[in-house]
Structure formats: C-alpha cells, structure tokens
Motif scaffolding. Sequence first.
Motif, PDB file in Angstrom:
ATOM      1  N   GLY A  38      57.692  10.475  53.845  1.00  0.00           N
ATOM      2  CA  GLY A  38      56.262  10.764  53.693  1.00  0.00           C
ATOM      3  C   GLY A  38      55.795  10.474  52.286  1.00  0.00           C
ATOM      4  O   GLY A  38      56.563   9.986  51.443  1.00  0.00           O
ATOM      5  N   GLY A  53      55.758  19.311  59.229  1.00  0.00           N
ATOM      6  CA  GLY A  53      55.732  17.987  59.824  1.00  0.00           C
ATOM      7  C   GLY A  53      56.401  17.942  61.182  1.00  0.00           C
ATOM      8  O   GLY A  53      56.494  18.977  61.874  1.00  0.00           O
ATOM      9  N   LYS A  68      53.917  15.943  56.744  1.00  0.00           N
ATOM     10  CA  LYS A  68      52.456  15.836  56.787  1.00  0.00           C
ATOM     11  C   LYS A  68      51.812  16.663  55.672  1.00  0.00           C
ATOM     12  O   LYS A  68      50.802  16.283  55.106  1.00  0.00           O
ATOM     13  CB  LYS A  68      51.919  16.304  58.154  1.00  0.00           C
ATOM     14  N   GLU A  69      52.420  17.807  55.366  1.00  0.00           N
ATOM     15  CA  GLU A  69      51.964  18.661  54.266  1.00  0.00           C
ATOM     16  C   GLU A  69      53.198  19.150  53.517  1.00  0.00           C
ATOM     17  O   GLU A  69      54.250  19.362  54.122  1.00  0.00           O
ATOM     18  CB  GLU A  69      51.187  19.874  54.790  1.00  0.00           C
TER      19      GLU A  69
END
Length: 727
Positions: A38, A53, A68-69
């Motif tokens: 990522g 994620g 994702k974060e």
Amino acid sequence: MERLRGVVERITYANEETGYSVIKVKCKGYMELVTIIGNMTTVNIGAVVYVKGFWSNNPKYGRQFEAKEWEEALPASIYGIEKYLGSGLIKGIGPVYAKKIVHLFQENTLNIIEEEPDRIIEVPGIGKKRVEMIKKAWQDQKEIKNIMLFLQSNGISTSFGSRIYKVYGNESINILKENPYKLADDVYGIGFKTADQLASNLGIDKDSFKRCRAGIFYTLSQFSEEGHCYATSKQLICKCVEILEIEEPKIVMTMDHLLKEKELIKEEPDIIYLPPFFYSERGVARRLKQIMEERTKKSIVNSDKVIYLLEKKENINYDTIQKKAIKQAENSKVMVLTGGPGTGKTTTTHGIISLFKHSGMEVVLAAPTGRAAKRMSEATGMEAKTIHRLLEYKPPHGYKKNEENPIDADVLIIDEASMIDIILMYNLLKAVSDHMILIIVGDIDQLPSVGPGNVLRDIIASEAVPTIKLEHIFRQAMGSKIITNAHRINKGENPDLTGGKSSNFFFIENEENNHVINSIVQLCTKRLPKYYKVDPIQDIQVLTPMQRTETGAANLNVVLQSALNQNTIYLKRGAIEYRLYDKVMQIRNNYDKEVFNGDVGFICNIDTEEKTLKVNFDGREIEYEALELDEIVLAYATTIHKAQGSEYPIVVMPITFSHYIMLQRNLLYTGITRAKKVVVLVGNKKAIYSAVKNNNVKDRNTKLAQRLREELLDLSFDLGLNQANKK
C-alpha cells in the motif's frame, strides 16, 4: 476491513514517485512475517503500525495484506526501538550505536533522546560531536515527519518531505499553506503539477492570480526544456489555456501584469521571454562583438612558420583546409572550428594551440562536462577544465570569474561547444576579457544542448563569425567503420552493418525486446570482455535513446547491475540498491560538491553504519548521505543525451521501435561517435534505417543568429571576415 498490529521488520520495496510500498511486519499470532502492500512510504523500520485493510492472494508473491488506512507509532519494546534507531533514520546512529544506546537506556531510550539528549554522551564510544549530530537529526526528522503527514493528508507523495525541509526548514508547512506554487520554483524535482495538486487540495481558486502566474512560468519553462529561448504570445496563451483549463482573458491579464512588473520581457512583434534567456541571448551577441572589436595585447607569429615546424617535428601533413584554419586563428579574435569524426579537429586544434604558444600567449582550455574536459586534456597534453570550474562557480554567490574578475589568459579554446546552452555561454563570455582570443570547437551535427538555445549552430548560421568546417576524412580514419558509418549516417545514407572479423562496427538483429536485453547482457558480461580483454564495468557503456521502456536506461541499469555486480554491501533508497563498485552518474549540478550533471564515477566506499557512500569521480572521492542519493543514478546504461561530450572504449546501443519517438539521425550519429574502439548495435535494422531517414531536427525558438547578424555583420565587413568565411 480487518486490522493488523505489528513491528516493521524491513521495507522490501518503496516507490518514491507513487508512494507504493511493500513492507514486512512481525505480527502477534503469525509465525512468519506478514507482507503488507500500500501507500506507506513514510513508515520506518522498527515502528509499530496499526493497519486496516484486506487480505488478497497474489499468484507470484502469495498472501498479502492490502493497507487502506494506517497509523504509525513509536516503538515501545527494546527490540523495536533498536530496529527503529538502527534503520538509518537518524544521522549519527547506525545498527552498532543503536545497540549501545538501547542497551544503556532500555525502554526509556526514545524519551531520553527527546527530552534529555545530552545524556547520550553516557553511551561508551559516543563523543560530543556525535551527540550534537544526533540531536539535530532527531529534530530534523520530527519536522520532516510533520511535513510528510501534511503532504499525505493533502494527497501528495511524502517522498518530497526531506527535500522541502532542506529548503524551507521549520517554516515549511507555513510556506506551503501560503503559496504552494513556490515548491515548483524552489525545490528540485517538484514540478508545477505537484504544486498545483497541493494548491487545489488547500482550496486555492483555479483562476487565482497565484495559479495563473505559476502556470505561465511553468509553461515557459516547458518551452525552455524543449530548447526554446522564448515563446510567441500565441504559443504561450494557447498552451496555458490547455494546461490550466481556464479562460484566455485571465491568462492575458496575468501576462500583462507580469510584463508590467518586468517578470517577463516582450520583444516586438510578439515574443515573450523569461528574463534570464532574453538577457543571455542579447548578451552573447554583444559580448562577441566587443571581443571581436578589441585587439590582442600580444602580436601573433606567422602561422606558415609554425605549420612548417610542426609538420617537421611531429611528422604530420596538414591539408589545405587545416592550414586555412590555423591561418584563420592567426587573423581572428573569435572563430569557429567544426567538423565530424576523423576530419582532423584534434590535430588542427593542436596546431592552433602551438601557434599561440609560439607567440608567447597564455592558452586556457575548457569544455562543458568533466568527461569532455578530460578528453581534451588527453588529446592536447594540457590541463582542460569544465566551464563551471573555469568560472569558479560557488553557490549562492554565483560565478567568481566575471566582467570584474575575468579569466587570466590570452586565449580561450572551448571544445564540444554544441553542448553549451545560452545562459552558460553568456556567463562564460562575461568572464572573457575584450583582448582575449576565443576559439570555439564543436560538431554541429551532434545533438544540441540539453538547455535552451542552439548556440554553436546559431553562431555558424549567422555567417558573422569566421567559421572553418573540416570535411575531409583522413586515410587512417577511413579504416574505421565507426567513422565511415558516422559520415554515411550524417549524409542520410544507411550504415554498413555487415561487420566482419576486422571490423569495429557490428549489428546484432533481435526483433523482441527481451531478446535485445538478453543480447546486451551477454555482450557486456561475456562476449566483449572475453574478446577485447576489457573490464565490463569500466570499458563498456550501454547507450540508449530513452530513459523509459524495456530497453531504456532505467530498466537496463537494473538488469546490468544484477549481471555485473552482485556485491552485498549496499545502501538502498526507494527501490534502488547502490552497491559497492557500482558505476553511477550525477544527474544534477551540485556546486558544493563540485560534481555536475552527467559526471560518471564508481562507488568506492559504503558506510552502512553512518548511511553514507563515496563515489570516485576521476580521482576525486565525493561523499553522499542517504538523503542525497536521489542525485545519482546507476550508469551501466545511460541515454545518448547524457553521454554527449563523453567517449568510451566500447559502446553497445539498443535501437528498436520501442524508441520510435526518439529515432533521429543526429541521435544515432551522436551515439555512434561516442565510441573509441568498438560499436555494437542491437535491435531492428528497420529502426536504424528509420533513424537515418529522420532528419527533422526540431527548430528551436532562438534569435541569437539574427542578433549576431545585426551586431556583427558591419564589423565583419570592416575586418574583411566575410570574405574569409566564403573562401
């Protein structure tokens, strides 16, 4: 989304341009390290990460966690702290000192560094100097981290954090909020588009004055990167409308304001300059006139006598045109000597130098690049400097040699003049006193300068400066297929690709890119070193038309490094490993280190503890810190543009339709003439023929030839130089 928490063990891959990273994390409950992918370029080894994620399965790499974060926290465990400090994050602390510091302060280590950093002197082996280094690096890193978080929250690559901090320091975030477009002006590697994205995210209006102003300067700088000194109003406005996507009247209003404030210069009827290019172009014409008007301080001996003595002493025979060139030097304050390979430029230059030395004159030699200067030294037996070194350039003060402090000599001879752009030429001429003689040597059929202008071609085209063109290929040069093919290409004829045992010019046909790459690897690792008994890294240079594509310099460097240098001692920046003994190239001028764009050297020392390496540039060892590694690239392969002014024993060149956009006659000619002993072309015969046919050299927007005609033709007539030009 699922959640993971763990300690970062290593960073397998990090692309600074896109932010994409592959990291290995030690997570509780997992036997093996977890692969997380990522946008995580700000993460550091040893840090604790909290990631949200999804799991996925990659056919090649197996199970991965797609982030994702994520959040990063300072490590709490002794193990994590040691990893974190030993990762090279803090200058002055490598793995060895990290171990010592953590051994003494245990879990309190990071608190000590933050709140009581002077206590680090309690660690055995650490002195006051290193303590100060660590204190500064810790504070710098905190501020860089803040900048990275600011960039990340505004959708900008965090890789620019350290560069921004280097320029703006603790004021970085305030400056970026006030005017993000300053980034494009002040920070190397950051362009208008990145600054514009940040401005948009910060809510700056699309048609604001700041944006229009920055867009106009960006557009003109784009023209200059294509070699233009100016743009017409129409060209500039049309391009700005396309780039900025705003109405024309806003751009016209902003342009009028910039002209009024003299931030731009308009020359009738319709030409817009950035001031440095306008003053440089006008200044070059004026300085050449002033030099040509003034007499020399010393008289020059008769050239016939010098030619006779040289021919007798060195057992050479100058032909008619070479003698004419030496005589022209006797009678000119400024002259141009041009010609292709094998036409006797070096021998003629030697004769001109001898003429001036016999006259008791001080002769200085210079060239645009370090490699070109070295070649000039080897050819003449005299010291030759780069133009920057000759002018004693020191930032932020600029050129020490100038009109107030000119070069101390009677004659200046400049080689590889096709590489000199308009701004460098003006700064050079400012340092040439009026009484000096200037001899300009170069090959106008090579690629023009990377920077704006077409100085050598414009001087010749003006017909206002005496010019001698050497065209006869000497008999000894006729035996070299490199030289005969170079001249064939220059005349628009296809090169002879038949090869043969006694040849020094070869062609290997490969249609597919992967076959081209395999052939190049075989040539560089086995065939050429074995047959010619050469060092594959020192003596063989791969030259390619482009940076990108499979057969471009970037990919070929990775492939060739893997094949030629398996050394396990290295420093890593992003995805690139810089290994001990790698061949590397400087890609920007660094006046503090006195290394310049295009200089090639070899990594001679790597300190994995201090995260520094040294590069040997022709006997000078230059140190780079980890954050400075973006200034150098691997140089097993390089573009033909970057190789200008250099010469290599053996040149290997991929020529395929992957490079279609760059297949031009002058590019092929320039690449081939970089080789001293052997050329091997690898690729597609039709691509070679296509390059030979394409002689559409893009015209550059310059007015130097016109300015020279206006300034010099009357003078030329008075001095009888027009007649000399036509002989």
